[in-house]
Design a protein around this motif. Structure first.
Motif, PDB file in Angstrom:
ATOM      1  N   ILE A 205       0.842  -1.206   0.000  1.00 30.82           N
ATOM      2  CA  ILE A 205       0.000   0.000   0.000  1.00 30.82           C
ATOM      3  C   ILE A 205       0.872   1.249   0.000  1.00 30.82           C
ATOM      4  CG2 ILE A 205      -1.615   1.327   1.423  1.00 30.82           C
ATOM      5  CD1 ILE A 205      -2.860  -1.393   2.211  1.00 30.82           C
ATOM      6  N   VAL A 206       1.921   1.255   0.804  1.00 32.33           N
ATOM      7  CA  VAL A 206       2.831   2.409   0.847  1.00 32.33           C
ATOM      8  C   VAL A 206       3.516   2.592  -0.505  1.00 32.33           C
ATOM      9  CG1 VAL A 206       4.979   3.260   1.880  1.00 32.33           C
ATOM     10  CG2 VAL A 206       3.168   2.325   3.334  1.00 32.33           C
TER      11      VAL A 206
ATOM     12  N   ILE B 245       4.230   5.700  -5.445  1.00 35.88           N
ATOM     13  CA  ILE B 245       4.264   5.779  -6.908  1.00 35.88           C
ATOM     14  C   ILE B 245       3.203   6.746  -7.414  1.00 35.88           C
ATOM     15  CG2 ILE B 245       3.791   4.467  -9.016  1.00 35.88           C
ATOM     16  CD1 ILE B 245       5.173   2.077  -7.641  1.00 35.88           C
ATOM     17  N   THR B 246       2.030   6.693  -6.836  1.00 32.59           N
ATOM     18  CA  THR B 246       0.954   7.598  -7.242  1.00 32.59           C
ATOM     19  C   THR B 246       1.331   9.049  -6.981  1.00 32.59           C
ATOM     20  OG1 THR B 246      -0.689   5.890  -6.790  1.00 32.59           O
ATOM     21  CG2 THR B 246      -1.480   8.161  -6.902  1.00 32.59           C
TER      22      THR B 246
ATOM     23  N   GLN C  12       3.161  14.329  -8.953  1.00 30.82           N
ATOM     24  CA  GLN C  12       4.114  15.439  -8.914  1.00 30.82           C
ATOM     25  C   GLN C  12       4.769  15.628 -10.272  1.00 30.82           C
ATOM     26  OE1 GLN C  12       6.729  14.483  -5.705  1.00 30.82           O
ATOM     27  NE2 GLN C  12       5.466  15.532  -4.181  1.00 30.82           N
ATOM     28  N   ALA C  13       5.096  14.542 -10.941  1.00 26.94           N
ATOM     29  CA  ALA C  13       5.719  14.637 -12.260  1.00 26.94           C
ATOM     30  C   ALA C  13       4.782  15.313 -13.245  1.00 26.94           C
ATOM     31  CB  ALA C  13       6.110  13.246 -12.766  1.00 26.94           C
ATOM     32  N   PHE C  14       3.506  14.949 -13.204  1.00 24.74           N
ATOM     33  CA  PHE C  14       2.533  15.581 -14.085  1.00 24.74           C
ATOM     34  C   PHE C  14       2.373  17.059 -13.758  1.00 24.74           C
ATOM     35  CE2 PHE C  14       0.654  11.291 -15.041  1.00 24.74           C
ATOM     36  CZ  PHE C  14       0.921  11.340 -16.396  1.00 24.74           C
ATOM     37  N   SER C  15       2.373  17.386 -12.465  1.00 20.94           N
ATOM     38  CA  SER C  15       2.181  18.791 -12.093  1.00 20.94           C
ATOM     39  C   SER C  15       3.412  19.617 -12.468  1.00 20.94           C
ATOM     40  CB  SER C  15       1.871  18.922 -10.616  1.00 20.94           C
ATOM     41  OG  SER C  15       2.992  18.596  -9.834  1.00 20.94           O
TER      42      SER C  15
END
Length: 52
Positions: free
Chosen positions: A30-31, A36-37, A42-45
């Motif tokens: 889960i962590v 990763i999410t 952050q990469a997209f932003s």
């Protein structure tokens, strides 16, 4: 038919240890998915892209 399994103290201890490792593995998964999410978001932003 109702069968009851009586575990020895050693078997109970082994079961508890397996359950603990299973819980830790699920928690780690889960962590990992969360990390990763967040990193992808952050990469997209940073690129100014939106998930469309």
């Amino acid at each position: 038919m109702n069968e009851t399994v009586i575990l020895t103290p050693e078997e109970q201890k082994a079961r508890k240890r397996r359950n603990m490792w299973l819980a830790l593995s699920i928690g780690a998964f889960i962590v990992l998915v969360f990390a990763i999410t967040v990193s992808k978001m952050q990469a997209f932003s940073l690129l100014g892209l939106s998930a469309q």
